[in-house]
Design an enzyme around this catalytic site. Structure first.
Site, PDB file in Angstrom:
ATOM      1  N   ALA A   1       9.621   1.343   7.457  1.00 23.29           N
ATOM      2  CA  ALA A   1       9.024  -0.359   6.500  1.00 23.29           C
ATOM      3  C   ALA A   1       7.829  -0.102   5.804  1.00 23.29           C
ATOM      4  O   ALA A   1       7.530   1.387   5.513  1.00 23.29           O
ATOM      5  CB  ALA A   1       8.577  -0.578   8.007  1.00 23.29           C
ATOM      6  N   GLN A   2       7.207  -1.006   5.041  1.00 23.12           N
ATOM      7  CA  GLN A   2       6.388  -1.064   4.366  1.00 23.12           C
ATOM      8  C   GLN A   2       5.111  -1.558   4.495  1.00 23.12           C
ATOM      9  O   GLN A   2       5.128  -2.426   5.512  1.00 23.12           O
ATOM     10  CB  GLN A   2       6.666  -1.378   2.631  1.00 23.12           C
ATOM     11  CG  GLN A   2       7.185  -2.723   3.025  1.00 23.12           C
ATOM     12  CD  GLN A   2       8.186  -3.461   1.732  1.00 23.12           C
ATOM     13  OE1 GLN A   2       8.678  -2.594   1.315  1.00 23.12           O
ATOM     14  NE2 GLN A   2       6.965  -4.406   0.642  1.00 23.12           N
ATOM     15  N   VAL A   3       3.965  -1.299   4.322  1.00 24.83           N
ATOM     16  CA  VAL A   3       2.591  -1.926   4.402  1.00 24.83           C
ATOM     17  C   VAL A   3       1.875  -2.442   3.291  1.00 24.83           C
ATOM     18  O   VAL A   3       2.261  -2.167   2.349  1.00 24.83           O
ATOM     19  CB  VAL A   3       1.651  -0.639   5.757  1.00 24.83           C
ATOM     20  CG1 VAL A   3       2.336  -0.268   6.449  1.00 24.83           C
ATOM     21  CG2 VAL A   3       1.404   0.742   4.272  1.00 24.83           C
TER      22      VAL A   3
ATOM     23  N   LYS B   1       2.403  -4.276   8.723  1.00 28.72           N
ATOM     24  CA  LYS B   1       3.597  -3.357   8.324  1.00 28.72           C
ATOM     25  C   LYS B   1       4.779  -4.712   9.020  1.00 28.72           C
ATOM     26  O   LYS B   1       5.169  -5.124   9.781  1.00 28.72           O
ATOM     27  CB  LYS B   1       3.571  -1.930   9.616  1.00 28.72           C
ATOM     28  CG  LYS B   1       4.270  -1.305   9.372  1.00 28.72           C
ATOM     29  CD  LYS B   1       4.185  -0.037  10.909  1.00 28.72           C
ATOM     30  CE  LYS B   1       5.407   0.708  10.672  1.00 28.72           C
ATOM     31  NZ  LYS B   1       5.649   1.718  11.153  1.00 28.72           N
TER      32      LYS B   1
ATOM     33  N   SER C   1       5.333   2.548   0.728  1.00 24.16           N
ATOM     34  CA  SER C   1       5.881   2.596   1.829  1.00 24.16           C
ATOM     35  C   SER C   1       7.507   3.503   2.166  1.00 24.16           C
ATOM     36  O   SER C   1       7.132   5.126   2.055  1.00 24.16           O
ATOM     37  CB  SER C   1       7.467   1.463   0.522  1.00 24.16           C
ATOM     38  OG  SER C   1       8.568   1.374   0.771  1.00 24.16           O
ATOM     39  N   ALA C   2       7.972   3.678   3.786  1.00 22.61           N
ATOM     40  CA  ALA C   2       8.099   4.393   4.361  1.00 22.61           C
ATOM     41  C   ALA C   2       9.635   4.158   4.498  1.00 22.61           C
ATOM     42  O   ALA C   2       9.955   2.917   4.064  1.00 22.61           O
ATOM     43  CB  ALA C   2       7.633   5.098   5.126  1.00 22.61           C
ATOM     44  N   SER C   3      10.757   5.422   5.079  1.00 21.28           N
ATOM     45  CA  SER C   3      11.940   5.140   5.793  1.00 21.28           C
ATOM     46  C   SER C   3      11.489   3.803   6.087  1.00 21.28           C
ATOM     47  O   SER C   3      13.020   3.033   5.784  1.00 21.28           O
ATOM     48  CB  SER C   3      12.536   6.300   6.048  1.00 21.28           C
ATOM     49  OG  SER C   3      11.710   6.288   7.220  1.00 21.28           O
TER      50      SER C   3
ATOM     51  N   ASP D   1       4.196  12.099  15.271  1.00 23.99           N
ATOM     52  CA  ASP D   1       3.789  12.495  14.141  1.00 23.99           C
ATOM     53  C   ASP D   1       3.068  12.414  12.580  1.00 23.99           C
ATOM     54  O   ASP D   1       2.946  11.911  12.085  1.00 23.99           O
ATOM     55  CB  ASP D   1       4.884  11.225  13.802  1.00 23.99           C
ATOM     56  CG  ASP D   1       5.641  11.088  12.109  1.00 23.99           C
ATOM     57  OD1 ASP D   1       6.286  12.660  11.848  1.00 23.99           O
ATOM     58  OD2 ASP D   1       6.283  10.757  11.368  1.00 23.99           O
TER      59      ASP D   1
ATOM     60  N   LEU E   1       0.534  -0.925   0.065  1.00 19.58           N
ATOM     61  CA  LEU E   1      -0.168  -0.120   0.170  1.00 19.58           C
ATOM     62  C   LEU E   1       0.674   1.185   0.472  1.00 19.58           C
ATOM     63  O   LEU E   1       0.830   2.153  -0.434  1.00 19.58           O
ATOM     64  CB  LEU E   1      -0.713   0.268   1.632  1.00 19.58           C
ATOM     65  CG  LEU E   1      -2.167  -1.034   1.513  1.00 19.58           C
ATOM     66  CD1 LEU E   1      -2.620  -1.496   2.742  1.00 19.58           C
ATOM     67  CD2 LEU E   1      -3.413  -0.606   0.122  1.00 19.58           C
TER      68      LEU E   1
END
Length: 475
Positions: free
Chosen positions: A143-145, A160, A139-141, A305, A137
């Site tokens: 983790a990804q989901v 996650k 991807s961040a710095s 955040d 869905l």
């Protein structure tokens, strides 16, 4: 994998931190010196309009360099892009360029993600999930989901998964940023930004433990749902028996990312400039701001955040708040000190603002005649979401800024999470086109906190209610 390729991979992993450090310093110094040289050059131009055009071109050049640095290095620098690319703080050229980086962290290949999941959960993926989307869905710095459905369940979940090997590189990046912050602090910026980078290091270190994140999500969810007839924001429910340090499973919440709200309204035939859209934006911001006022001032434990990638807008303009990797548990003395500062900002009380700064441990050195007036301006600029009349963007390090007139020599690390949260909320307010003061909205919550601690009396509360009634009636 052959012995030779395995050896090459280990050697490459050894040198990667050094390579990243070199790339950071070359690019950061280039951007900084570019601005310093430009400041000398623009000083020779006397025409104000030409000066403004020159600044715009310089910002565009710098924005491209910052974008390339954050995009190429990824990881922690995607968070840096989120922090500095805010419409109330950064030049418009930076915002236009950096806003596109929010959701551009490269995804880890599915076969690697599957291996991480099966190792962490000690179970074959096909035995646990009815379905599992190969494409993430987002991807961040860190983790990804992925969207999935557990066996025997009818509702979807979000899984996650932490990117392998990212923690070591991110810590290298943070240490480089700390060194750069110390350099800037000594020669150019009269603000204790090094302490802020130390708090960033602490908070990001926590983000790698998903067990901690699950506990935080549960705690905030219970607090908001217990203290309101209807929680101002939706918080995902953790699937408790499928959580490890590197894997977190939670309920799936369907919604539109806040940055795509305008596009979604247009698809539904709602004019972004119309009354319906304006009311929706007001309600969204008030709900989000109310949740934060309650978390910070009533509980002291809060989600730290609220950048746009963590906010979904759901059916009926309900707000969902995602990603609880960064949370802060504020000490009682700072919670109450901040409540006192909120009252000072809401009432325009300069003396109380100065007193609150001392109580919070914010050490300042005045460099101006009208110290109290500038102190109140500084407090509003740092800890409220409302921009001054006619101001579209704060310039915290310009010569006319309160930070230049009142140097912040010491800033407690624990307060950085509040400062960062308020700056992000202000960016959202400006981005939504709304002038909103969280201090004014939070005033009753701050009074309640101080009253419960015995720092306000019944007489104080009655006087305050009369004052608010007079302000509402315009008397």
């Amino acid at each position: 994998m052959s012995v030779q390729s395995d050896f090459q991979e280990k050697v490459s992993a050894c040198f990667r931190p050094w390579q990243r450090s070199f790339q950071f310093w070359v690019r950061a110094v280039d951007i900084y010196t570019g601005y310093k040289v430009f400041q000398l050059r623009v000083g020779f131009e006397k025409n104000a309009q030409k000066q403004e055009a020159m600044w715009e071109r310089q910002h565009e050049v710098a924005a491209e360099k910052i974008y390339n640095m954050c995009s190429d290095l990824g990881g922690f620098f995607l968070k840096v892009a989120q922090l500095i690319g805010k419409p109330d703080l950064a030049p418009a050229a930076w915002v236009r360029r950096l806003v596109t980086l929010c959701d551009q962290a490269p995804a880890t290949p599915y076969n690697v993600i599957r291996a991480v999941l099966e190792k962490e959960l000690d179970q074959n993926l096909d035995e646990l999930f009815e379905s599992f989307d190969v494409d993430p869905l987002g991807s961040a710095s860190i983790a990804q989901v992925h969207r999935a459905r557990l066996k025997g369940d009818k509702k979807d979940v979000v899984v996650k998964v932490q990117h392998p090997g990212v923690q070591e590189l991110m810590m290298t990046d943070i240490h480089n940023l700390q060194a750069f912050a110390l350099y800037l602090q000594k020669i150019d910026i009269k603000f204790d930004i090094y302490s802020l980078t130390k708090e960033i290091e602490k908070q990001i270190g926590y983000e790698f433990n998903f067990l901690r994140e699950a506990d935080a999500m549960d705690r905030i969810r219970r607090f908001l749902y217990k203290n309101n007839k209807k929680s101002p924001v939706m918080v995902p429910r953790v699937i408790r028996d499928i959580v490890t340090r590197r894997v977190l499973v939670m309920e799936y919440i369907d919604g539109t990312p806040i940055l795509k709200l305008g596009d979604e309204m247009a698809k539904r035939g709602i004019s972004p400039d119309g009354k319906i859209a304006a009311v929706a934006r007001q309600n969204i911001l008030k709900s989000l701001s109310l949740a934060y006022g309650q978390m910070i001032l009533r509980s002291g434990f809060f989600h730290a955040d609220p950048h746009p990638g963590n906010i979904l807008i759901c059916k009926g303009a309900e707000v969902a708040l995602l990603d609880y990797g960064q949370v802060k548990d504020l000490p009682e003395n700072l919670r109450l000190g901040y409540a006192n500062l909120i009252l000072a900002i809401a009432d325009g009380d300069a003396a109380r603002a100065r007193e609150s700064f001392k109580e919070l441990g914010i050490d300042t050195l005045s460099k101006c005649e009208d110290e109290q007036k500038e102190m109140l301006k500084l407090a509003r600029g740092m800890f409220d979401t409302k921009l001054p009349p006619g101001v579209k963007m704060l310039q915290p390090f310009s010569e006319e800024s309160s930070v230049k007139k009142i140097a912040v020599e010491a800033f407690p690390e624990e307060l950085f999470s509040i400062l960062r949260t308020l700056q992000i909320l202000r960016g959202l307010s400006v981005g939504l086109g709304i002038s909103h003061s969280c201090a004014e909205q939070w005033r009753p919550i701050a009074e309640e906190a101080l009253y419960n601690a015995g720092r306000l009396t019944d007489i104080d509360m009655k006087r305050s209610r009369r004052h608010r009634t007079r302000r509402k009636s315009g008397k």
